[in-house]
Design a protein around this motif. Structure first.
Motif, PDB file in Angstrom:
ATOM      1  N   LEU A  22      -1.557   2.474  -4.011  1.00  0.00           N
ATOM      2  CA  LEU A  22      -0.429   3.064  -4.160  1.00  0.00           C
ATOM      3  C   LEU A  22       0.203   2.882  -5.391  1.00  0.00           C
ATOM      4  N   ARG A  23       0.766   3.935  -5.883  1.00  0.00           N
ATOM      5  CA  ARG A  23       1.392   3.851  -7.280  1.00  0.00           C
ATOM      6  C   ARG A  23       2.627   2.894  -7.147  1.00  0.00           C
ATOM      7  N   GLU A  60       0.251  -7.178  -3.684  1.00  0.00           N
ATOM      8  CA  GLU A  60      -0.395  -7.767  -4.906  1.00  0.00           C
ATOM      9  C   GLU A  60      -1.573  -7.039  -5.417  1.00  0.00           C
ATOM     10  N   SER A  61      -2.322  -6.287  -4.666  1.00  0.00           N
ATOM     11  CA  SER A  61      -3.496  -5.515  -5.143  1.00  0.00           C
ATOM     12  C   SER A  61      -3.178  -3.867  -5.276  1.00  0.00           C
ATOM     13  N   ARG A  62      -1.850  -3.651  -4.453  1.00  0.00           N
ATOM     14  CA  ARG A  62      -1.425  -2.202  -4.481  1.00  0.00           C
ATOM     15  C   ARG A  62      -2.079  -1.434  -3.447  1.00  0.00           C
TER      16      ARG A  62
END
Length: 127
Positions: A22-23, A60-62
């Protein structure tokens, strides 16, 4: 796909898990969109034999993690029907712009192959 069930038993379904990034600037917009998914999209998901669909987010990791159960007997045909729905294609265009595919060569959800969301292997499931 060979059938491992009889006409007297209900098909248990096939589980899918997928990931995508996710941006960071789209987190709130993405969550807002999914808090009010368009009714036409929800109806098409159900009509294409997809059940128990969920998307989770790890900030945290998107990463976005999607999982669903397919309970039909023609996955390719159902996905083609989904892709033919103009409202679904409009939804995909909106949400694809908020995502970063992890699949080399993927263009968008509508293009099909390679897939926009990266399939991942399920290594454990307990019902």
């Amino acid at each position: 796909m060979s059938r491992l069930w009889s006409s007297e038993t209900q098909y248990p379904g096939r589980r899918f898990t997928q990931i995508i990034k996710l941006r960071p600037e789209c987190v709130d917009k993405y969550k807002a969109a999914h808090a009010a998914v368009w009714p036409e999209v929800l109806e098409q998901i159900r009509d294409c034999n997809i059940h128990d669909y969920s998307i989770s987010h790890d900030p945290e990791s998107r990463m976005l993690f999607a999982s669903f159960k397919y309970v039909g007997d023609d996955y390719a045909g159902d996905m083609k029907r989904m892709q033919q729905n103009p409202k679904v294609r409009e939804w995909w265009k909106m949400t694809d712009g908020m995502q970063e595919s992890l699949v080399p060569g993927a263009q968008d959800s509508e293009s099909g192959e390679p897939s926009w969301w990266k399939p991942v292997e399920e290594v454990f499931y307990a019902a």
